[in-house]
Design a protein around this motif. Structure first.
Motif, mmCIF file in Angstrom:
data_model
loop_
_atom_site.group_PDB
_atom_site.id
_atom_site.type_symbol
_atom_site.label_atom_id
_atom_site.label_comp_id
_atom_site.label_asym_id
_atom_site.label_seq_id
_atom_site.Cartn_x
_atom_site.Cartn_y
_atom_site.Cartn_z
ATOM 1 N N LYS A 172 -22.624 20.080 28.239
ATOM 2 C CA LYS A 172 -21.789 20.190 27.038
ATOM 3 C C LYS A 172 -20.834 19.009 26.937
ATOM 4 N N ASP A 173 -20.744 18.440 25.749
ATOM 5 C CA ASP A 173 -19.841 17.320 25.507
ATOM 6 C C ASP A 173 -18.401 17.827 25.546
ATOM 7 N N SER A 203 -16.466 17.817 22.249
ATOM 8 C CA SER A 203 -16.962 18.540 21.073
ATOM 9 C C SER A 203 -15.985 19.635 20.683
ATOM 10 N N LYS A 248 -22.153 20.837 21.718
ATOM 11 C CA LYS A 248 -23.230 19.871 21.557
ATOM 12 C C LYS A 248 -23.298 18.984 22.778
#
Length: 367
Positions: free
Chosen positions: A180-181, A184, A189
Motif C-alpha cells: 500500500k502506498d 495514498s 493504491k
C-alpha cells in the motif's frame, strides 16, 4: 433396437463437422458475414436514432484521425496481441487455457516487485529483470493447472478460470496491505512506478509493440519449424498417437503451458510498466478473455493474430471516439460491438460445422 428407435434417441438438431472448404468458399462466407454484421449493426444504430453511415465512419476515422489516435490504437493492440499469442500455444495443444487473465496479473505482480523495491538498478538491467520475472511468474501460474491436468486429468477450463480470481485477490491483498502506498489518501493504491522502472517509448508508444512483433515471428517459427512445435500439434490431434510415437505427453503439456503462461506474464509486465505505470487490479482488463476470441478467429496462426488483434483495436478505439462524438452510451456501443462479433464468430462456426436435423425413416426406407 430398430433403426427408428435409434434415430428417435438422437437429438433433434446436432452439429456435424464439415468437409474442408476451399479458400474461395471461406473468403466468400467471411465477406457475407461481414456485410451482414454491418447491416445488423446499422439497423441497431437506426433504432437508437443515429445515422449508421456516420457511426461507421466515426469508428474508422476515430482510430486513425491523428497521430495520437493511431498511438492509442496501437496501445490497445499490444496486450491483446501478446496474450493471444500466449493462449495460442495452449490451444494448439487442445489445452483450454482460460486463465490468461490470471497469468497476466501474476506476471505484472512479479515484475512490479522489482519496479517498486529495486527501482535504483540501472534502467536496462531493471527492465530486463522485470521482463524475465514477469515471464517466470506467468509461466509458473500456467504450470499449476498443467501439472494437475497431466497428473490427475483435472478439467483445465475450470482450473485456469478459477486461478484468475485468486490472482486478482492477490493484487487486492498487496494493495491494501504490504504494498500500500503510504501517501495514498482515501482509497488504497500501490505507488506509481518511478521513471526508471517505466518502459521507454518508440515513435510515441511504449516499445511493447516491438516485443509483440518479435513474438509473432518467434511463435510462428516455434510452432511450424521446431520439434517442440510439431509435438504440440501431434498432442493436439491425439494424445494416443503422440504416446504411440514415443512422445512424453506430460512433459509436452507442462513445457507448453509454461511458455503459454509466460508469454501472458510478459503482457502483464508490459501493461503495468508501459501503460498503467503501477500495479492495479485492472492490469488485465479483460484482455485475457478477448485474446481467446482473437486466437480462434485467427485460426491459431500468429500472423493472422497480428491482423485480427489490430482490427479489434481499431473497433475498440473507434467505438470510444464514437461514444464521445455522438453521445452514444457505453452500453449501446458495447451492443454494437457484440452484434458485429456475433456475425463474425458465427461465420467461423459455419465454416467448420453444419446443423443436421434428425430424420426418422420407416422400415421401407421412406421418410
Amino acid at each position: 433396437m430398430s433403426d427408428i428407435n435409434k434415430k428417435a434417441r438422437e437429438p433433434l438438431i446436432r452439429t456435424v463437422k464439415r468437409a474442408e472448404r476451399s479458400k474461395m468458399e471461406i473468403l466468400r462466407l467471411r465477406i457475407i458475414a461481414f456485410a451482414l454484421a454491418l447491416i445488423a449493426g446499422g439497423l441497431f444504430v437506426l433504432l437508437i436514432g443515429f445515422n449508421p453511415l456516420e457511426i461507421y465512419a466515426t469508428i474508422i476515422s476515430g482510430a486513425f484521425r491523428s497521430k495520437m489516435a493511431v498511438q492509442a490504437t496501437i496501445k490497445f493492440m499490444i496486450p491483446l496481441l501478446i496474450s493471444s499469442l500466449g493462449v495460442t500455444l495452449a490451444f494448439k495443444m487442445r489445452f483450454w487455457n482460460i486463465g490468461a487473465e490470471g497469468q497476466i496479473i501474476v506476471g505484472a505482480i512479479c515484475s512490479s516487485y522489482f519496479a517498486l523495491f529495486h527501482s535504483d538498478w540501472p534502467h536496462m538491467l531493471l527492465l530486463l529483470a522485470m521482463f524475465v520475472v514477469g515471464f517466470i511468474g506467468g509461466g509458473l501460474w500456467g504450470l499449476i493447472p498443467a501439472y494437475f491436468k497431466s497428473k490427475f486429468n483435472t478439467n483445465e477450463t475450470l482450473f485456469t478460470l478459477m486461478l484468475n480470481y485468486i490472482a486478482l485477490h492477490i493484487i487486492s491483498f498487496l494493495r491494501d496491505g504490504p504494498w500500500k502506498d503510504p501517501g495514498s489518501s482515501g482509497f488504497p493504491k500501490i505507488a506509481r512506478f518511478v521513471a526508471n522502472a517505466q518502459i521507454d517509448k518508440v515513435f510515441g508508444v511504449q516499445f511493447g509493440w516491438l516485443i509483440g512483433l518479435l513474438l509473432v515471428v518467434i511463435v510462428y517459427i516455434y510452432l511450424k519449424y521446431t520439434k517442440q512445435g510439431y509435438e504440440i500439434s501431434v498432442v493436439g490431434e491425439s494424445q494416443s498417437t503422440a504416446k504411440y510415437a514415443g512422445m512424453n505427453v506430460k512433459k509436452i503439456i507442462l513445457r507448453t503451458m509454461i511458455l503459454s503462461g509466460g508469454i501472458c506474464g510478459i503482457t502483464g509486465m508490459i501493461q503495468s510498466a508501459g501503460s498503467d505505470m503501477t500495479l492495479a487490479s485492472s492490469v488485465a482488463g479483460g484482455v485475457g478473455f478477448t485474446a481467446i476470441i482473437v486466437a480462434w478467429l485467427a485460426n491459431l496462426n500468429p500472423f493472422n493474430i497480428l491482423v485480427v488483434s489490430f482490427l479489434f483495436s481499431v473497433l475498440e478505439k473507434g467505438s470510444s471516439v464514437m461514444q464521445s462524438t455522438h453521445g452514444i452510451s457505453t452500453y449501446s456501443a458495447s451492443v454494437l460491438q457484440g452484434i458485429i462479433l456475433f456475425f463474425i464468430l458465427g461465420c467461423e462456426f459455419y465454416i467448420r460445422y453444419k446443423f443436421v436435423l434428425r430424420s426418422i425413416r420407416n422400415k421401407g426406407g421412406s421418410k
